[in-house]
Design an enzyme around this catalytic site. Structure first.
Site, short mmCIF file in Angstrom:
data_model
loop_
_atom_site.label_atom_id
_atom_site.label_comp_id
_atom_site.label_asym_id
_atom_site.label_seq_id
_atom_site.Cartn_x
_atom_site.Cartn_y
_atom_site.Cartn_z
N HIS A 124 0.86 -1.21 0.11
CA HIS A 124 0.09 -0.10 -0.21
C HIS A 124 0.81 1.16 -0.07
O HIS A 124 0.46 2.19 -0.47
CB HIS A 124 -1.21 -0.04 0.96
CG HIS A 124 -2.05 -1.03 0.83
ND1 HIS A 124 -3.17 -0.72 0.36
CD2 HIS A 124 -2.30 -2.12 1.33
CE1 HIS A 124 -3.92 -1.53 0.22
NE2 HIS A 124 -3.46 -2.54 0.96
N ASP A 156 -0.02 4.28 -2.30
CA ASP A 156 -0.09 5.85 -1.86
C ASP A 156 0.89 6.61 -2.51
O ASP A 156 0.58 7.79 -3.09
CB ASP A 156 0.19 5.84 -0.35
CG ASP A 156 -0.81 5.18 0.50
OD1 ASP A 156 -1.79 5.02 0.22
OD2 ASP A 156 -0.52 4.83 1.60
N ASP A 212 -9.13 6.11 -6.26
CA ASP A 212 -8.23 6.36 -7.27
C ASP A 212 -8.94 7.29 -8.47
O ASP A 212 -8.48 7.31 -9.43
CB ASP A 212 -7.71 4.85 -8.04
CG ASP A 212 -8.80 4.02 -8.50
OD1 ASP A 212 -9.92 4.60 -8.21
OD2 ASP A 212 -8.33 2.79 -9.11
N ARG A 246 -2.46 18.50 -21.67
CA ARG A 246 -1.55 18.62 -20.86
C ARG A 246 -1.46 17.67 -19.58
O ARG A 246 -0.57 17.15 -19.31
CB ARG A 246 -1.77 19.95 -19.97
CG ARG A 246 -1.36 21.19 -21.02
CD ARG A 246 -1.30 22.75 -20.21
NE ARG A 246 -2.39 22.92 -19.39
CZ ARG A 246 -3.53 23.62 -19.74
NH1 ARG A 246 -3.43 23.84 -21.14
NH2 ARG A 246 -4.30 23.81 -18.69
#
Length: 308
Positions: A216, A220, A246, A266
């Protein structure tokens, strides 16, 4: 002329349109916004045309576009005498025999939209003598609009400063609560002033696999990399939010379709530079469905990209 309420542009616009109808008749008086190819009705005093606020015409089709370019007069009691108005496509869409129009301008002198009126019957030639009055009303609305738009910019700055109380702890982006609040406020501004806007929805590809394979902490780190990439891509005035898990969003304010496409490019470039794989959906606000509709459409496009 009765006093015009000055506490906000929308109320003053309605008062001006009601006064003009009372003074001159006409089947339709409007305050409009031009945005790209669109001619958006912000306020309407309608007596028979069936044109409510939010109606969108093509700017290039309108009498007002010809008026602004100097191809036709600001007051035409009989449009049959004005070749540019006779040739304008709007005349094939709605019956127009008399026209009045003056520009509304922004602080830098650029065109915001128009104050205009149309009627299905020719009007007395003496109507042209009222041009100074109608121009005065247009100038009053322009001045009020300019002051109000300056207040809008100040309000946006204050809102961004207040984000600290509504941020996602991990990424320091706006959280879902802040996103919902910004979306509601910008929708009201879009409706009131005809501002364009766009929504991007970004969803990470493979976060679960990263968590399962690398732990995790790696997941993260990927989320935080994504936040940095999105901040890099967005303009200062845009709102970047973590919508949950997410999924991320960008609310691009006062952003036309070309600007939205540039933001999309962009964003893709920034994600690649930060080694982030993600699916993206983009939608430009439409007056009929608003920013909630744009968000829904962008979300659907994102899922279509993720699951082709």
């Amino acid at each position: 002329m009765p006093p015009i309420p000055s506490h906000d542009f929308e109320t003053a616009s309605r008062a001006v349109l009601a006064f003009l109808h009372q003074r001159f008749g006409f089947g339709l008086w409007m305050v409009t916004r031009t945005e790209g190819h669109d001619w958006i009705v912000l306020q309407a005093e309608d007596h028979g045309y069936g044109v409510p606020p939010g109606t969108v015409f093509r700017w290039a089709d309108s009498f007002c576009s010809e008026m602004v370019r100097g191809n036709g007069p600001r007051i035409a009691p009989n449009v049959q005498c004005v070749p540019a108005y006779l040739a304008a496509p709007i005349g094939q869409q709605v019956p127009i025999q008399a026209y009045v129009g003056v520009p509304l301008t922004q602080a830098d002198g650029s065109l915001f939209g128009t104050l205009c009126g149309i009627d299905p019957a020719p009007q007395p030639a003496a109507l042209v003598q009222e041009q100074s009055l109608i121009e005065l009303l247009g100038d009053l609305l322009s001045g009020l609009l300019q002051a109000e738009l300056r207040q809008v910019q100040e309000a946006r700055r204050s809102e961004r400063l207040a984000l600290e109380a509504n941020t996602d702890g991990q990424t320091q982006l706006a959280n879902r609560r802040a996103w919902d609040a910004h979306l509601a406020r910008e929708e009201e501004r879009c409706r009131r002033y005809g501002h364009p806007a766009a929504v991007l929805v970004i969803d990470l590809n493979g976060l679960k696999q990263v968590n399962d394979r690398d732990g995790h902490a790696a997941g993260d780190a990927l989320i935080e990399q994504t936040a940095r990439a999105l901040r890099q891509a967005a303009r200062e005035s845009d709102i970047v939010a973590r919508l949950g898990g997410d999924e991320f969003g960008i609310l691009a304010v006062e952003c036309d379709p070309a600007g939205a496409q540039a933001l999309l490019e962009r964003t893709r470039k920034a994600l690649v530079e930060h080694l982030v794989q993600a699916s993206i959906g983009l939608a430009v606000r439409a007056p009929g469905s608003g920013l909630q509709g744009a968000w829904k459409s962008a979300d659907q496009q994102m899922y279509a990209e993720k699951n082709p």
